[in-house]
Design a protein around this motif. Structure first.
Motif, PDB file in Angstrom:
ATOM      1  N   ILE A  29      51.955  34.636  36.094  1.00 34.13           N
ATOM      2  CA  ILE A  29      51.146  33.612  36.765  1.00 34.13           C
ATOM      3  C   ILE A  29      50.590  34.145  38.077  1.00 34.13           C
ATOM      4  N   ASP A  30      51.377  34.918  38.807  1.00 41.89           N
ATOM      5  CA  ASP A  30      50.908  35.486  40.065  1.00 41.89           C
ATOM      6  C   ASP A  30      49.737  36.436  39.841  1.00 41.89           C
ATOM      7  N   ARG A  31      49.809  37.274  38.823  1.00 40.19           N
ATOM      8  CA  ARG A  31      48.715  38.213  38.542  1.00 40.19           C
ATOM      9  C   ARG A  31      47.459  37.488  38.081  1.00 40.19           C
ATOM     10  N   ARG A  87      46.609  34.410  38.888  1.00 38.24           N
ATOM     11  CA  ARG A  87      46.086  33.697  40.054  1.00 38.24           C
ATOM     12  C   ARG A  87      45.253  34.610  40.949  1.00 38.24           C
ATOM     13  N   ARG A  88      45.658  35.866  41.079  1.00 37.01           N
ATOM     14  CA  ARG A  88      44.880  36.812  41.886  1.00 37.01           C
ATOM     15  C   ARG A  88      43.576  37.195  41.223  1.00 37.01           C
ATOM     16  N   TYR A 104      41.616  35.161  39.321  1.00 38.16           N
ATOM     17  CA  TYR A 104      40.685  34.050  39.143  1.00 38.16           C
ATOM     18  C   TYR A 104      39.634  33.855  40.232  1.00 38.16           C
ATOM     19  N   CYS A 159      44.525  42.634  34.416  1.00 40.52           N
ATOM     20  CA  CYS A 159      45.295  41.508  34.918  1.00 40.52           C
ATOM     21  C   CYS A 159      46.483  41.132  34.067  1.00 40.52           C
TER      22      CYS A 159
END
Length: 84
Positions: free
Chosen positions: A33-35, A37-38, A40, A76
């Motif tokens: 989820i962190d990757r 989010r970066r 988007y 990603c």
């Protein structure tokens, strides 16, 4: 032993499935989820630019969108490499 209680067998199998499956996604999901989010924030800008380019030349716009799709799917969503 007279017989088999199939409901108990399925319930036991379900509990074993939960015990083996639940710890894995709860460990991996936050990193993914962190990757994502970066990745988007640039999406709307780049795809908007691609749409404007497509008004000029549809094939160039399609090629740009396709190349971005390939690039972002490779960058990603790969697992993070561990240091060491």
């Amino acid at each position: 032993m007279c017989g088999v209680d199939y409901l108990f067998l399925f319930a036991n199998g379900f509990v074993l499935l939960l015990v083996t499956y639940v710890p894995f996604p709860s460990e991996v999901l936050p990193a993914v989820i962190d990757r994502v989010r970066r990745a988007y924030p640039l999406g709307p800008i780049v795809h908007g630019t691609s749409a404007l380019v497509a008004l000029w030349n549809a094939w160039v716009g399609l090629a740009l969108c396709t190349s971005l799709w390939i690039l972002w799917s490779n960058l990603c969503y790969r697992p993070a490499r561990s240091a060491g």
